[in-house]
Motif scaffolding. Structure first.
Motif, PDB file in Angstrom:
ATOM      1  N   UNK A   1       1.160  -0.782  -0.741  1.00  0.00           N
ATOM      2  CA  UNK A   1       0.286  -0.633  -0.181  1.00  0.00           C
ATOM      3  C   UNK A   1       0.814   1.180   0.609  1.00  0.00           C
ATOM      4  N   UNK A   2       0.407   2.120  -0.945  1.00  0.00           N
ATOM      5  CA  UNK A   2       0.938   2.949  -1.044  1.00  0.00           C
ATOM      6  C   UNK A   2       0.169   4.465  -0.607  1.00  0.00           C
ATOM      7  N   UNK A   3       0.866   5.311   0.265  1.00  0.00           N
ATOM      8  CA  UNK A   3      -0.359   6.038   1.014  1.00  0.00           C
ATOM      9  C   UNK A   3       0.540   7.730   0.606  1.00  0.00           C
ATOM     10  N   UNK A   4      -0.941   8.130   0.364  1.00  0.00           N
ATOM     11  CA  UNK A   4      -0.396   9.788   0.159  1.00  0.00           C
ATOM     12  C   UNK A   4      -1.214  10.896   0.696  1.00  0.00           C
ATOM     13  N   UNK A   5      -0.515  11.433   1.672  1.00  0.00           N
ATOM     14  CA  UNK A   5      -0.442  12.402   2.491  1.00  0.00           C
ATOM     15  C   UNK A   5      -0.396  14.424   2.338  1.00  0.00           C
ATOM     16  N   UNK A   6      -2.059  14.230   2.136  1.00  0.00           N
ATOM     17  CA  UNK A   6      -2.223  15.813   1.507  1.00  0.00           C
ATOM     18  C   UNK A   6      -2.745  16.977   2.979  1.00  0.00           C
ATOM     19  N   UNK A   7      -1.734  17.520   3.098  1.00  0.00           N
ATOM     20  CA  UNK A   7      -2.186  18.891   3.854  1.00  0.00           C
ATOM     21  C   UNK A   7      -2.806  20.708   3.344  1.00  0.00           C
ATOM     22  N   UNK A   8      -3.815  20.185   3.371  1.00  0.00           N
ATOM     23  CA  UNK A   8      -4.503  21.101   2.020  1.00  0.00           C
ATOM     24  C   UNK A   8      -3.912  22.646   3.072  1.00  0.00           C
ATOM     25  N   UNK A   9      -4.429  23.042   4.392  1.00  0.00           N
ATOM     26  CA  UNK A   9      -3.746  23.890   4.751  1.00  0.00           C
ATOM     27  C   UNK A   9      -2.130  24.024   4.535  1.00  0.00           C
ATOM     28  N   UNK A  10      -1.476  23.864   3.678  1.00  0.00           N
ATOM     29  CA  UNK A  10      -0.156  24.151   4.050  1.00  0.00           C
ATOM     30  C   UNK A  10       0.050  24.897   2.379  1.00  0.00           C
ATOM     31  N   UNK A  11       0.179  25.975   2.123  1.00  0.00           N
ATOM     32  CA  UNK A  11      -0.042  26.363   0.572  1.00  0.00           C
ATOM     33  C   UNK A  11       1.895  26.699   0.458  1.00  0.00           C
ATOM     34  N   UNK A  12       2.347  25.882  -0.855  1.00  0.00           N
ATOM     35  CA  UNK A  12       3.658  26.347  -0.756  1.00  0.00           C
ATOM     36  C   UNK A  12       4.221  26.701  -2.263  1.00  0.00           C
ATOM     37  N   UNK A  13       3.872  27.657  -2.680  1.00  0.00           N
ATOM     38  CA  UNK A  13       3.473  28.417  -4.069  1.00  0.00           C
ATOM     39  C   UNK A  13       2.326  28.311  -4.599  1.00  0.00           C
ATOM     40  N   UNK A  14       2.775  29.052  -5.823  1.00  0.00           N
ATOM     41  CA  UNK A  14       1.399  29.619  -6.710  1.00  0.00           C
ATOM     42  C   UNK A  14       1.633  29.032  -8.202  1.00  0.00           C
TER      43      UNK A  14
END
Length: 502
Positions: A1-14
């Motif tokens: 199993x491969x898990x993709x974690x997404x932190x929608x709260x942390x913007x990294x750039x436009x």
């Protein structure tokens, strides 16, 4: 199993829309027969631009188009391509196939094409064989809304109001076909030439692009920036350039473009994808040099030529660089665009080479026929990243695959963004030619109310032909389960996927 974690709260750039840009050169059948067929052609067209190609490109939301080259830019003399078409000078395209150009596609036609596409304009000027005066007068011809010899000539040729030049490149590959220059020599020329790219309308600034390095030539970047940032002081020097280009092609071997576009095995598959992924190191190291001179990141990195370079199709003119487009190219496009997204703090533009009938094109034409390549479908899925905010994401459980230690690649690769409406776009690549992957997506806060997913998949050698134009196409993917943590699904082998989470 491969898990993709997404932190929608942390913007990294436009993510600039221009990262999804395209490149059109007077090369082979890119301009003539591909984009432009002339007003009298039996192929449906609007003012000479073939309708089927324009409509397909509009579906991609093409953000910017680069023209007239490439190597052709440094032998192109723009005055030969304006005025009555029956009086325009003919020329031999010495770079690409030795064919005769009738200059029926010139400045007016380029802007007509961009107006039909609704995209920004990127004009590449001639430093290699052109003069400062020639370049300065071209800018005047295109952008001055006043009284002058060039503005008056533009009006005589049928265009009353000036056009908007969004980007202007001062030369192209001046380390090679653009003059075989040393970096310090080019830097001094750049300082001089860019001085005369006048901004006649302060409300329509021209973004000036300095000719950058070939792949991992880090000395070029360092020397050019050093020379452009010395005397005057750095604050003034920032006005010299808005962008610095870099070119990178994924070939079968470093620095060598060879091998069939369609007949290859797993060893070549992994070799090509490893080369494609190497662009991340190239971009990281050029960025580090740019940070030394420009820590505030005022200068954008412009990857204005990138893609796969294979052998031409058998029986075609070797100078036309016409090649087929398989799932290998689709994966190369997918991983490259994900990398550009993740470097959006520095990368402000990228232009795939090239838009129609040349190298890794998104469209192929043959007479009245047109087909969409696997790369087209990747761009169509990825268009939702344009103008969105990159968010933090990472994979756990992903491994490395390959046949040689030095050519191992990640089995899955990703990037994630959120648009102004709060919709997440997840783009994933399964680089294994044979094995599917069990995937889980873990979301920080979003509870999915609606999911839309698309996929492009096939065998590694799959491609479209004019007889079978839908061997590889974008399809709906519905086998996604919503869980208490996010999403769960099985990602097919050799595939590029896009998931929209609302």
């Amino acid at each position: 199993m491969i898990t993709l974690y997404i932190n929608e709260n942390k913007k990294m750039g436009h993510i600039n829309p221009e990262i999804y840009g395209h490149f059109s050169e007077h090369l082979g059948r890119c301009i003539y027969e591909g984009l432009y067929v002339g007003e009298n052609s039996e192929i449906p067209n609007v003012n000479g631009m073939r309708t089927d190609v324009v409509e397909a490109l509009k579906e991609l939301k093409v953000p910017v188009l680069r023209w007239p080259g490439g190597c052709f830019a440094d032998e192109y003399h723009w005055k030969d391509g304006v005025g009555p078409k029956d009086k325009r000078k003919k020329m031999v395209n010495t770079n690409w196939g030795g064919v005769t150009e009738d200059n029926s596609f010139g400045t007016h036609e380029f802007f007509e094409l961009c107006e039909q596409l609704g995209c920004k304009t990127y004009v590449n000027g001639n430093v290699g064989s052109g003069t400062v005066q020639e370049m300065s007068e071209w800018v005047e011809y295109m952008t001055l809304d006043g009284v002058s010899p060039m503005a008056d000539w533009r009006r005589e040729n049928g265009r009353e109001k000036p056009w908007k030049v969004d980007y202007f490149g001062v030369g192209n590959e001046n380390w090679g076909c653009g003059g075989n220059m040393t970096p310090d020599y080019y830097a001094h020329l750049y300082r001089r030439y860019q001085t005369y790219i006048r901004c006649y309308d302060k409300n329509a600034p021209i973004f000036k692009i300095c000719g950058g390095a070939n792949a991992d030539d880090y000395e070029w970047t360092d020397v050019v920036l050093r020379e452009c940032f010395r005397n005057p002081a750095p604050p003034e020097a920032h006005g010299f350039m808005d962008g610095l280009s870099v070119h990178y092609y994924a070939g079968v071997e470093k620095g060598i473009h060879k091998g069939s576009a369609t007949d290859f095995d797993e060893a070549v598959w992994f070799n090509t994808l490893a080369r494609a992924l190497y662009i991340e190191e190239v971009l990281t190291r050029h960025s580090a040099i740019m940070d030394t001179y420009d820590p505030e990141k005022k200068i954008g990195m412009m990857v204005d030529e990138w893609g796969c370079w294979h052998d031409v199709e058998p029986g075609t003119n070797p100078g036309f660089l016409y090649q087929q487009n398989t799932m290998r190219d689709a994966l190369t496009a997918g991983v490259s665009l994900n990398i550009f997204n993740k470097h959006c703090d520095r990368i402000k533009m990228a232009c795939i080479a090239q838009i129609v009938n040349v190298l890794q094109s998104v469209i192929l034409t043959e007479g009245k026929k047109m087909l969409l390549t696997p790369t087209y479908h990747v761009f169509h899925m990825y268009k939702h990243h344009q103008d969105a905010e990159l968010v933090e994401s990472w994979l756990e459980g992903a491994g490395k695959i390959g046949l040689k230690e030095q050519e191992m690649v990640p089995d899955v690769q990703e990037s994630v963004s959120v648009d102004k409406d709060g919709v997440l776009t997840i783009t994933l690549n399964n680089l294994s030619p044979e094995e599917e992957r069990q995937m889980e997506v873990v979301l920080t806060k979003k509870e999915p109310s609606r999911i839309e997913a698309k996929i492009v998949r096939g065998r590694m050698q799959s491609y479209n032909t004019f007889e079978e134009p839908e061997q590889v196409k974008e399809e709906a993917f519905t086998q996604i389960q919503v869980t208490d943590r996010g999403l769960s699904f099985t990602m097919p082998a050799c595939s590029v996927m896009m998931i929209r989470v609302k």
